[in-house]
Design an enzyme around this catalytic site. Structure first.
Site, PDB file in Angstrom:
ATOM      1  NE  ARG A 136      11.661  -3.325   1.516  1.00 40.94           N
ATOM      2  CZ  ARG A 136      12.287  -2.612   0.567  1.00 40.94           C
ATOM      3  NH1 ARG A 136      12.576  -1.345   0.755  1.00 40.94           N
ATOM      4  NH2 ARG A 136      12.640  -3.180  -0.559  1.00 40.94           N
TER       5      ARG A 136
ATOM      6  CB  CYS B 155      -0.924   0.004   1.214  1.00 36.90           C
ATOM      7  SG  CYS B 155      -0.040   0.197   2.793  1.00 36.90           S
TER       8      CYS B 155
ATOM      9  CB  ALA C  70       3.817  -0.613   2.415  1.00 32.73           C
TER      10      ALA C  70
ATOM     11  CG  HIS D  26       7.869   4.406  -3.749  1.00 35.92           C
ATOM     12  ND1 HIS D  26       7.825   3.483  -4.760  1.00 35.92           N
ATOM     13  CD2 HIS D  26       7.980   3.701  -2.592  1.00 35.92           C
ATOM     14  CE1 HIS D  26       7.908   2.265  -4.254  1.00 35.92           C
ATOM     15  NE2 HIS D  26       7.992   2.380  -2.928  1.00 35.92           N
TER      16      HIS D  26
END
Length: 551
Positions: free
Chosen positions: A99, A65, A68, A205
């Site tokens: 991550r 999403c 994220a 992003h």
């Protein structure tokens, strides 16, 4: 590994596409067909692929999403920003090193908040009555405990639905805390990165790029000492990749001002505009910052790839060529010469066992593209590849950008109006770029994944679990590379799976040393006999059958 049947070998790309979509309703099948394209092996005839569109409801997508993408990908690897997730604790879990981003503070006493998970832990009462007061309390508590340089606030889905204004809270608390503590400046900023904003993590992003550019880059003009200064954009130090790249650059005499955002510091972000060149690893997650920095400060950008020995050498040479200093070029060649014997020895050992093996890669960012170079070095062929959140230019190259139509989902993301800085725009860098372009040096360009794939291979956008299972049935690849959500289903089909979002274990895989690590890891996976003994549960037991009782 099971032997491929003649039927599996003879399937054409179009037949494979029909097999993948034949169970879909007609309308869904038509849309998915546009997202599955056969590569031509030629840039001029690369087909148009449908991408950056909403996943069809009911399909088990592998996407993440917006939250994220913003918190987990771009801001997560920064060690000295207190990242507060404003939302329920379930979303807050993603704040916590999921991550395998690694970091190395300069001293044991230096700030490192990556091991903490900060959340406002919103409950039902907060959803009904609003959570802004709770957010203010969280900011003050974090400040009192850590006295950080910066606090970032990330909106989750409930926050967007109830209308909490994280930006107003950030402005108010920044003013209040700086007034109360004039000797300790703190920067506080928010991100409207609600999970449903945009079609995938790509929206997050973009949002992260905008806010970092607006609130952080340019806060200090104190430069980092060094002769050849660059920023590394789109490298997140998963499994220690950035450590390897940092070491290579340092040995070459290249100064790394900042990395966005693996092993990063807020202080490095603040002076990123003092670099002479931006280099981009992951094109999709960070190209926005590169373009805005060029407009405002005159810093040009180039695409690089430090995944694979050949590409690492090519990238180092391209950086050296930009600066045009023979001493630097000679030093780069010396470092490459020092690294290549170990690479060649590893290849000589493992290539006889990996030659002719096949792979599939469905990984976010540029990884589905970059890691094909490593497989190619081992003599392996990539049969199919794709991204979770790419745009057409990631697949086809930036030459198609003028033809991309902006849809309603993309318009949800703010486009900043950026102008040249009247005092800090570097006209010398602008002139340098024009001179090098006249000599054939490529700036601001990315060829994309599809033109570099062999004819007849497949590019598939937004792959889902049904299609992944079908690809394995049709092709029987020797290895499948994707993310954690896909891992166990793939393994149950008797195919080794390498998790390339966070590596699960292993790494680093960047640079020359990373290439050697990857060769050994893939050799171990594709030549292990254990996978031939794995039988999926649905192959062991008969399926249950039933009929509906409509009474």
């Amino acid at each position: 590994m099971a032997t491929k049947s003649k039927k599996q070998k003879s399937l054409t790309p179009d037949e494979v596409r029909q097999e993948l979509i034949k169970k879909y309703p007609p309308k869904v099948a038509r849309k998915r067909a546009k997202q599955i394209q056969a590569n031509t092996g030629d840039e001029a005839s690369t087909p148009e692929i449908l991408s950056n569109v909403r996943t069809i409801p009911g399909i088990m997508t592998m996407r993440g999403c917006s939250y994220a993408g913003c918190k987990g990908v771009v801001l997560g690897p920064t060690r000295d920003i207190v990242n507060i997730t404003h939302g329920p604790i379930g979303c807050g879990f993603y704040s916590w090193l999921t991550r395998r981003n690694q970091t190395e503070p300069p001293t044991p006493e230096s700030e490192n908040y990556m091991t903490y998970c900060f959340s406002t832990d919103m409950n039902e009462n907060d959803i009904v009555f609003g959570g802004e007061n709770k957010l203010k309390q969280a900011i003050r508590e974090a400040y009192d405990l850590f006295k950080p340089r910066a606090i970032a606030i990330f909106s989750t889905c409930p926050v967007g639905l109830i209308g909490d204004d994280v930006h107003a809270v950030a402005r108010e608390m920044k003013e209040t805390l700086n007034k109360e503590n004039p000797d300790h400046f703190i920067n506080i900023f928010g991100f409207s990165c609600e999970g449903y904003k945009g079609v995938s993590q790509s929206a997050g992003h973009h949002i992260a790029n905008n806010q970092i550019f607006t609130h952080v880059i340019g806060l200090t003009d104190k430069p980092k000492e060094g002769k050849y200064k660059i920023n590394m954009l789109g490298e997140y130090n998963i499994g220690g990749d950035a450590f390897v790249i940092d070491d290579l650059l340092e040995r070459c005499g290249i100064t790394l001002v900042s990395t966005f955002s693996g092993n990063s510091s807020i202080h490095d972000f603040e002076r990123a505009h003092t670099a002479d060149l931006n280099t981009i690893m992951c094109h999709r997650s960070i190209n926005y910052v590169a373009e805005m920095m060029e407009i405002k400060y005159g810093i040009p950008w180039i695409k690089v790839n430090f995944i694979g020995a050949k590409e690492s050498a090519k990238s180092l040479r391209k950086i050296a060529q930009y600066f045009g200093d023979k001493e630097l070029m000679d030093r780069v060649e010396q470092v490459i010469a020092e690294e290549m014997p170990a690479v060649e020895a590893a290849l000589a050992s493992i290539k006889p066992r990996t030659e002719g093996k096949t792979a599939m890669l469905f990984v976010g960012g540029s990884r589905a593209h970059h890691y094909q170079d490593l497989f190619s070095e081992m003599g392996m062929k990539t049969l199919a590849a794709g991204y979770e959140f790419a745009h057409r230019d990631d697949y086809e190259g930036r030459r198609v950008i003028p033809s991309i139509q902006v849809d309603a989902d993309s318009r949800n993301i703010e486009e900043l109006e950026v102008c040249p800085d009247p005092t800090r725009y570097d006209k010398e860098l602008e002139a340098k770029k024009k001179a090098l372009e006249a000599q054939g040096y490529e700036f601001s360009d990315y060829k994309g994944m599809m033109p570099e794939m062999e004819q007849g291979t497949l590019s598939i956008d937004d792959l889902n679990q049904h299609e992944a299972d079908k690809l394995i049935e049709l092709y029987k690849p020797d290895i499948f590379c994707a993310g954690i959500k896909e891992k166990f289903g793939i393994q149950k089909c008797g195919v080794p799976m390498k998790q390339l979002h966070s590596y699960d274990s292993g790494g680093p895989y960047a640079g020359f040393k990373g290439a050697v690590n990857f060769y050994k890891e893939i050799d171990r996976l594709v030549n292990s006999k254990v996978w031939s003994f794995v039988k999926a549960p649905w192959n062991k037991n008969p399926e249950l059958t039933a009929t509906y009782n409509w009474e």
